[in-house]
Scaffold this motif. Structure first.
Motif, mmCIF file in Angstrom:
data_model
loop_
_atom_site.group_PDB
_atom_site.id
_atom_site.type_symbol
_atom_site.label_atom_id
_atom_site.label_comp_id
_atom_site.label_asym_id
_atom_site.label_seq_id
_atom_site.Cartn_x
_atom_site.Cartn_y
_atom_site.Cartn_z
ATOM 1 N N GLN A 291 4.250 10.552 7.805
ATOM 2 C CA GLN A 291 3.188 10.123 9.062
ATOM 3 C C GLN A 291 3.945 9.281 9.971
ATOM 4 O O GLN A 291 4.979 8.871 9.819
ATOM 5 N N ASP B 32 4.585 0.242 6.667
ATOM 6 C CA ASP B 32 4.916 1.344 5.578
ATOM 7 C C ASP B 32 5.689 2.285 6.256
ATOM 8 O O ASP B 32 5.905 3.584 5.394
ATOM 9 N N SER C 35 6.379 7.094 7.190
ATOM 10 C CA SER C 35 5.554 6.578 6.056
ATOM 11 C C SER C 35 4.850 8.124 5.475
ATOM 12 O O SER C 35 4.712 9.116 6.036
ATOM 13 N N ASN D 239 1.925 10.169 2.681
ATOM 14 C CA ASN D 239 0.529 10.022 2.137
ATOM 15 C C ASN D 239 0.547 10.506 0.738
ATOM 16 O O ASN D 239 1.874 10.812 0.204
ATOM 17 N N GLN D 240 -0.370 10.383 0.074
ATOM 18 C CA GLN D 240 -0.465 11.003 -1.213
ATOM 19 C C GLN D 240 0.002 12.551 -1.557
ATOM 20 O O GLN D 240 0.306 12.781 -2.779
ATOM 21 N N ARG D 241 -0.261 13.255 -0.390
ATOM 22 C CA ARG D 241 0.228 14.656 -0.307
ATOM 23 C C ARG D 241 1.736 14.943 -0.158
ATOM 24 O O ARG D 241 2.147 15.901 -0.086
ATOM 25 N N GLU E 51 2.889 14.105 2.773
ATOM 26 C CA GLU E 51 3.274 14.327 4.116
ATOM 27 C C GLU E 51 3.787 13.411 5.050
ATOM 28 O O GLU E 51 3.407 12.151 4.596
ATOM 29 N N SER F 109 8.088 3.869 3.639
ATOM 30 C CA SER F 109 7.575 4.481 2.200
ATOM 31 C C SER F 109 7.870 5.907 1.872
ATOM 32 O O SER F 109 8.436 6.178 0.680
ATOM 33 N N LYS G 92 0.804 -1.186 0.005
ATOM 34 C CA LYS G 92 0.029 -0.056 -0.014
ATOM 35 C C LYS G 92 0.814 1.180 0.000
ATOM 36 O O LYS G 92 0.636 2.318 -0.731
ATOM 37 N N GLY G 93 2.041 1.161 0.759
ATOM 38 C CA GLY G 93 2.834 2.529 0.781
ATOM 39 C C GLY G 93 3.465 2.562 -0.442
ATOM 40 O O GLY G 93 3.430 3.810 -0.905
ATOM 41 N N ILE H 88 1.139 4.402 -2.820
ATOM 42 C CA ILE H 88 0.573 5.739 -2.257
ATOM 43 C C ILE H 88 1.849 6.473 -2.956
ATOM 44 O O ILE H 88 1.600 7.600 -3.400
#
Lengths: 796, 278
Positions: free
Chosen positions: A687, A651, A679, A681-683, A685, A654, A614-615, A618
């Motif tokens: 996590q 993740d 990890s 995200n799509q933006r 950023e 990632s 998933k990572g 993304i």
């Protein structure tokens, strides 16, 4: 570019000024459980609510002291409640295979048993005496005489009639026969033959008539004997009643308000009458053999088998912990004895289970132990659903054994069962066992951490004092307490939380006490606590050391200096038993002309878990979002964890993968002295990730071994700053400028640190490269050539 | 005092349950008197006569429907009975470590027993009261033996054993002297009790009898109780037996104390062994 974190951001020390004690000796033991308000409230509800199915499941990780807390809580609750009744099993004289259960007021079971023992003892004395009286023998003789007289009278009447008719009643080898007589002598056959026909016929008729009467007498004889036996029985009954009546009546009066016992005593009386030969015969044998009276086979039937006895109980309701919750220990069992090679049983061999012992109170069981015992879980549920304890062997339940066994009368069940187990078990049962929800409606969820505040640290200090006291350890001074609290925060993996894993804290206290003892100290100091922590790390560090050694020897390839394109140090946490540590892992990224697909080699080789995949997906989306809004991505990329041969999950790498990919696309080298975690995200950023302290320390150890370059450090997500509780040596190195911890919010901040370039320059280089690849793709398309990777789109 | 010699005891047994009991009594007496013991079974000749009659049926216990008898069947039954009795005698002899000879005779039971007892000193028989008429106190065979047998006779009721105290009648006759002598021998053991029944006589005669008794018991460690009967009846003798808890009665066979009818009544009612002395 972001700056390294200050040293005070790397560790939240415990402020000792808040403590108003010098050593823990001055602290009172903590009387309450800390950090478990939710669980305690659940316990309170579960214990006090009196509706069906409100049993409890106490869940939480091992080491939180769930057992102790639950037991202490239940015991405190139990004292104020009325002690439940005692239970005994007695013989069912009508149906011996179905023993009768009797409940008696608490502590009265032994009294009732002693009463029955005394009764049998008295009967053994009174009954033989009653049968020794002249009166009894006279009456017995009368019955015997009467029978004899009846028979003799019948025979003498018949004999008289025979004599009148010149006949004689002879005794034959098997019975009787009539013979004609002449001159007081039996007529001989020849004489008989010589008689006239008429006379012969008359003799024959006379004999026939007499024979019919003889047959009647013989037919009546068993009936007369039966009547005589009945009279003897009635006489015996009278004698027994006379001898035993007052003894049994005394007991009946004593138990006049107990209807079941009164009925039982009446049955005893009847049974004594029916089996009085036991009392007439066994008394002497008992004296000579020195066998307890109630142990003799003839008198076991009057035994009182105490199933539940609260004599030894301090009052209140019972709190029972069942250590080995197998079926028999839980439900009870009917044991057998071997006699002449055959198995025998009776009501005296009924053994109580924990449900009996805890009936009316609380039963604590380890859920996992219960579930591991065959049929125990089913047995417990059946008992709770039916609200009665029915002792049945597994052979009976599953029709494995067809021999007749005992079926003791079920005992009503009023109990609170408290199962203790981990969360996974609770959720599995909840999901897959419909009856579980019906029977265990209250979940007492034990937390493994608590908020770290000044107030909670003071309470924590008291908890430490309590543990020291309980384990009989040396007192801790303030600094030692503070270090223990900091250890609690590190255990929690969060500078703002404290672990309430009592077992682990207690272990540390014991070990620190041991080291203080080695130095003949009367008080445990901070150094002793630190020594214990270091020793724990060392003891569990074999694998970590081996891995670090492999890195240092170049077997595992990790660069801690220089800069490389498309290569970055990720950080992986390993959990082995109760030890967790991190080591760096090289992640490489390559790019080429293609259809926009990022190949996750871990996933392709089925070594990557779902979260890891998933990572990667993304980060692909991030690239498309940022760089290819208006055109198609014309590259393919591959990502791999180098020298990784096991499964990769999570993740937390990632962001590192994304940075590696951006490096490859921008052709900007990454500083190998910087490792990173986080990890994305799509933006783009950052996590939060787990194990941040271990990860930093893992890379730090490698750098320290190879020698600090003052260009080394670790990038962590900003949201992980609150979790930092780093080792002293890491902080010291940061203080000295040898090592740095960077907290980043976005991929851009991370890339700036990693490459030393500005975000604008990095993005420009990436975009330029992507456009270049797109142009090449367009040109090739025009020339009728398609890259192999173009087909990826269609096949994906 | 002349000692009564009992050197040969004959025990009459039959197929009844009392036979074992009678044999045991015979053994006790044989041991007591150091006598030879002989058991005899008389096969009743009348049974064989009856078996020849075509219409006679045998009725057995527990099966009131009679069955026709015949000579061969009767012979088989009697032989089986004999064999069983022989085994019984052998086993009892073995158990008691004593020699018992066993004879089987065939004839009229009463006559045959009287004949067989001619060479013996003591005949032990059971008391059968079942096959008697209403007017008779005891059965035909017992009655016949008591009136005919020339030897001393012991009549046992089923269940009786030979034990003490001993009760004996003493009228001063020679037979009663024998009875007393035998009673002393039976009773003799340290300080055992002997109850002597004396007939209703005047004081002078009573004193005379008392002296004779004293002379007889002299030298024996016995507790002697003299009981003078107010009336010479079976009932009074039974009363004395009950009073002293007497366990065996020795009675002279002559009419000096009781008539034959009275003796039969006494034997019929007494639930202890009675030894009738000749």
């Amino acid at each position: 570019m972001i700056k390294p974190l200050a040293t005070n951001q790397l560790y939240t020390a415990c402020d000792i000024d808040q403590f108003d004690f010098d050593t823990t000796e001055q602290l009172d033991d903590l009387q309450t459980v800390i950090g478990q308000d939710r669980a305690i409230k659940a316990l309170h509800l579960g214990v006090n609510i009196q509706h069906e199915g409100y049993n409890l499941f106490v869940l939480g990780p091992t080491g939180l002291g769930k057992h102790a807390v639950v037991r202490e809580y239940l015991e405190s609750q139990s004292r104020s409640r009325e002690t439940p009744p005692d239970w005994v099993y007695v013989n069912n004289f009508d149906k011996p295979s179905e023993p009768i259960a009797i409940s008696l007021a608490s502590e009265h079971a032994t009294i009732f048993r002693d009463d029955m023992h005394q009764l049998v003892e008295d009967l053994c004395s009174a009954i033989p005496n009653a049968f020794e009286t002249d009166e009894y023998h006279l009456r017995l003789q009368e019955i015997d005489d009467e029978l004899k007289k009846t028979i003799e009278s019948a025979f003498s009447t018949l004999n008289d009639e025979a004599q009148v008719n010149n006949m004689r009643l002879l005794r034959t080898p098997h019975g009787f026969a009539f013979a004609p007589v002449k001159n007081n002598e039996v007529i001989k056959p020849k004489e008989f033959d010589a008689l006239p026909e008429k006379e012969r016929r008359q003799i024959e008729e006379t004999i026939n008539g007499l024979e019919e009467k003889l047959a009647t007498i013989l037919r009546m004889q068993p009936q007369w004997q039966r009547e005589a036996r009945n009279k003897i029985k009635e006489l015996n009954r009278e004698v027994v009643m006379f001898a035993s009546g007052h003894l049994i009546d005394e007991l009946k009066n004593k138990y006049q308000h107990h209807a079941v016992i009164r009925v039982y005593l009446e049955a005893v009386q009847q049974d004594v009458i029916n089996n009085l030969q036991n009392f007439r015969r066994e008394e002497d044998a008992s004296e000579h053999m020195q066998v307890p009276l109630m142990k003799m086979p003839a008198f076991r039937r009057y035994e009182v088998n105490i199933i539940v006895d609260h004599t030894q109980h301090d009052g209140g309701v019972p709190v029972v912990f069942l250590d080995l919750p197998n079926y028999a220990n839980l439900i009870g069992a009917v044991e057998h004895t071997v006699h002449m090679g055959a198995l025998q049983t009776d009501f005296t061999l009924i053994k109580a289970g924990a449900l009996h012992q805890a009936n009316g109170g609380y039963l604590i069981i380890d859920a996992i132990k219960l579930l591991m015992q065959p049929y125990a879980w089913e047995g417990l549920k059946r008992a709770l659903l039916s609200q009665q304890i029915k002792i049945q062997s597994l052979g009976q339940i599953y029709s494995i054994v067809n021999t007749a066994g005992l079926e003791p009368e079920p005992i009503p069940l009023r109990i609170k069962v408290v199962l203790i187990g981990d969360r996974m078990l609770y959720y599995l049962l909840h999901a897959y066992d419909a009856e579980f929800k019906q029977l265990f409606k209250v979940a007492a969820d034990f937390d493994d951490r608590m908020q770290r505040t000044d107030e909670s640290q003071r309470v924590y200090a008291k908890m430490i004092a309590g543990l020291l006291h309980r384990h009989k350890l040396r007192p801790f001074d303030r600094l030692a307490v503070a270090r223990t609290i900091e250890y609690g925060a590190r255990l929690a993996g969060d500078a703002e939380k404290l672990s309430i894993n009592v077992m682990e804290i207690a272990d540390l206290l014991c070990e620190a006490d041991h080291y203080a003892g080695e130095l003949n100290q009367s008080v445990v100091k901070r150094e002793d606590v630190q020594r214990a922590i270091d020793a724990q790390i060392y003891r569990g560090g074999r694998i970590r050391t081996r891995l670090q050694e492999a890195i240092n020897r170049g077997i595992l390839m990790i660069d801690t200096g220089g800069a490389k394109v498309g290569q970055i140090n990720g950080l992986a946490v390993m959990q082995l038993g109760d030890v967790s540590f991190a080591i760096p892992s090289r992640i490489t990224a390559t790019t080429r002309l293609g259809g926009g697909k990022v190949v996750d080699i871990e996933r392709e080789t089925k070594l990557g878990g779902a979260i890891h995949s998933k990572g990667v997906l993304i980060l692909s989306s991030f690239l498309a979002e940022r760089f290819a809004k208006d055109y198609q991505l014309s590259f393919s990329a591959s990502l791999v964890f180098e020298q990784s041969y096991g499964r990769i999950e999570g993740d937390s790498a990632s962001m590192a993968e994304l940075c590696g990919l951006l490096s490859a696309l921008s052709n900007l080298p990454i500083q190998q002295g910087i490792a990173m975690t986080g990890s994305v995200n799509q933006r783009g950023e950052a996590q939060v990730i787990g194990g941040v302290n271990e990860k930093i320390e893992g890379f730090f150890d490698i750098c320290r071994f190879r020698g600090f370059t003052e260009q080394q450090g670790v990038l962590i997500p900003v949201s992980n700053m609150q979790h930092l509780m780093l080792r002293d040596d890491v902080i010291q190195a940061c203080e000295n400028g040898q090592f740095a911890i960077y907290a980043y919010s976005t991929v851009d901040e991370a890339m700036e640190v990693l490459t030393g370039e500005t975000t604008a320059r990095i993005n420009a280089r990436v975009e330029a490269r992507l456009h270049e690849l797109e142009r090449i793709r367009q040109r090739m398309k025009k020339n009728g050539k398609e890259t192999a990777n173009d087909n990826e789109k269609n096949t994906d | 005092m002349k000692k009564t010699q009992i050197s040969h005891i004959l025990v009459a047994i039959d197929a009844g349950v009392a036979s074992r009991n009678i044999l045991q009594a015979g053994i006790v007496l044989a041991n007591r008197f150091n006598a030879r013991l002989n058991a005899v079974f008389i096969e009743d000749i009348d049974l064989f006569h009856v078996a020849e009659l075509p219409f006679v049926r045998e009725f057995i216990y527990g099966s009131p429907a009679g069955r026709l008898v015949n000579v061969a069947g009767m012979e088989r039954s009697v032989q089986t009975q004999t064999a069983r009795l022989r085994k019984l005698v052998e086993s009892i002899a073995q158990q008691n470590k004593i020699e018992i000879t066993f004879d089987v005779l065939r004839g009229n039971i009463a006559s045959a027993l009287c004949d067989a007892s001619k060479q013996t000193d003591l005949l032990v028989i059971g008391k059968n009261t079942q096959l008697r008429t209403k007017n008779q106190k005891i059965g035909n065979i017992t009655r016949f033996i008591l009136s005919t047998a020339s030897c001393n006779v012991v009549v046992l009721q089923y269940g009786n054993i030979i034990e003490r105290p001993v009760v004996v009648s003493f009228t001063g006759s020679e037979t009663s002297q024998n009875a007393l002598s035998l009673a002393i021998e039976l009773a003799y053991e340290d300080h055992n009790q002997l109850i002597v029944l004396l007939p209703a006589v005047d004081a002078r005669e009573y004193q005379k009898l008392g002296e004779a008794i004293n002379n007889s018991v002299q030298g024996h460690s016995l507790q002697v109780s003299l009981v003078k009967l107010s009336h010479n009846t079976a009932e009074q003798i039974l009363q004395v037996i009950r009073q002293f808890n007497g366990r065996i009665l020795l009675l002279e066979g002559s009419d000096a104390l009781l008539t034959n009818v009275q003796k039969q009544a006494l034997i019929a009612q007494a639930d202890i062994p009675v030894i009738m002395l000749r």
